[in-house]
Design an enzyme around this catalytic site. Sequence first.
Site, short mmCIF file in Angstrom:
data_model
loop_
_atom_site.label_atom_id
_atom_site.label_comp_id
_atom_site.label_asym_id
_atom_site.label_seq_id
_atom_site.Cartn_x
_atom_site.Cartn_y
_atom_site.Cartn_z
N ASP A 197 -5.06 -6.67 5.51
CA ASP A 197 -6.09 -6.65 5.10
C ASP A 197 -7.31 -7.64 5.24
O ASP A 197 -7.82 -7.50 5.05
CB ASP A 197 -6.23 -5.46 4.36
CG ASP A 197 -6.98 -4.34 3.84
OD1 ASP A 197 -8.41 -4.81 4.36
OD2 ASP A 197 -7.08 -3.70 2.86
N ASP A 245 -10.21 -8.84 7.79
CA ASP A 245 -12.05 -9.54 6.43
C ASP A 245 -12.52 -9.94 6.90
O ASP A 245 -14.44 -10.91 6.67
CB ASP A 245 -11.72 -8.57 5.32
CG ASP A 245 -12.32 -6.48 5.53
OD1 ASP A 245 -12.11 -6.86 6.49
OD2 ASP A 245 -11.94 -6.44 3.96
N LYS A 301 4.04 -15.14 3.66
CA LYS A 301 4.34 -16.09 2.75
C LYS A 301 6.32 -15.93 2.28
O LYS A 301 6.68 -16.46 1.19
CB LYS A 301 3.95 -15.54 1.67
CG LYS A 301 3.79 -16.35 0.06
CD LYS A 301 2.54 -17.42 0.20
CE LYS A 301 2.09 -18.55 -1.29
NZ LYS A 301 2.14 -19.58 -0.54
N ASP A 330 -2.21 -18.06 2.66
CA ASP A 330 -2.81 -19.30 1.61
C ASP A 330 -3.40 -19.99 2.71
O ASP A 330 -4.67 -20.18 2.94
CB ASP A 330 -2.57 -19.32 0.44
CG ASP A 330 -0.89 -20.55 1.15
OD1 ASP A 330 -0.56 -20.08 1.73
OD2 ASP A 330 -0.48 -20.98 -0.31
N TYR A 347 0.74 -1.19 0.03
CA TYR A 347 0.27 0.16 -0.20
C TYR A 347 0.83 1.46 -0.31
O TYR A 347 0.33 2.43 -0.86
CB TYR A 347 -0.37 -0.13 1.48
CG TYR A 347 -2.02 -1.91 1.08
CD1 TYR A 347 -2.07 -1.84 0.35
CD2 TYR A 347 -2.47 -0.94 2.23
CE1 TYR A 347 -3.44 -2.90 0.12
CE2 TYR A 347 -3.36 -2.29 2.02
CZ TYR A 347 -4.13 -3.16 1.06
OH TYR A 347 -5.43 -4.18 1.12
#
Length: 365
Positions: A245, A249, A189, A221, A141
């Site tokens: 993020d 959610d 990751k 994942d 971001y």
Amino acid sequence: MKLKLLVVAGDGIGPEVTNEAVSVMQIVAASGGHELLIGEKRIGGVAIDADGTPLPEDTLNAALASDAVFLGAVGGNQYNALSPDKRPEAGLLQLRAALGGFANLRPAFAFEELTVNSPLRPEIVNGADILFVRELLGGLYFGKPREWNRITGEAWNTMRYTNEEVVRVARIAFQLAQKRRKKVTSVDKANVLEVSQLWRATVTEVATEFPDVTLEHQYVDAMAMHIMNNPRNYDVVVTENLFGDILSDEAAVITGSLGMLPSATIGGKINLYEPVHGSAPDIAGKGLANPLGAILTGALVLRHSAGLEAEAVAIENAVRKVLEAGYRTPDLARGNTAGVTVLSTTEMGKQVRETVTALLPVQAV
């Protein structure tokens, strides 16, 4: 105690839910002889329309002069054609960077009364209580270079972290875990990304400072699956900006609605608070918005910026009691209306105010 709170309600349902949250906070603060000094400014789409920029200078100056900032939501479909640096969301990113908060706290916990709303079976979600600690000022971001080259048909973003950025957010995660169930899950990751390899090595080193806390690592994942299969297995989850993020959610299924999730951004000069849900322009102004995520965010304001733990607990208990009494907003009903009363945004806010007023002589000192 006096707390100078800047409210930037923003767009869509932001003003509706923020109004309810602030009214609850004022009642609770006043009960203990405390005072909330409320200021209001524009951010996001409403600021673009009125001021030509998603973060006006007077809003930023007012934020920097406050003790805490309470945000509603930003965004709207009418701004989608603007370049990313001109959209409402750019104002939020600029505000986050200016306030300096790097640790975004996103609790996701199960209300037994709402398990019928979750796509997960009640025996899976009952008792789930996860605190996501999302690094907020780094990663994709904010990393540079970033560009969309329309001529060549290419676009790129940069995921970038420094050792120091990872250390500071990891320490907050471990400190919070010490007050909870003493377990941290770090998500990355590292089997593919060098940035994640740095992340994992750094978090592992920080863990040595907290021998009473257990650390485990998960790939993002796999973590997305594990949250759905066994959310009760997790206590504090720390991860980078993009992963945090998405995962936080996803965890909305634990509570039954994105409208139930609060958040707090800490670690900088001034804390920033906002419910996790977006601006939901399709339901704005219709009285359909769920204010409980914003109200629970108000509890975080009192806890982290005012040091009023008993008052924060009173708000959280009031929300639970309102749900126990069978009150729901439309997102919490979803066809499950037997034995419940479906309320508008303002009606739900009123129920919480009345309930917390009854609790205050017991909960607040």
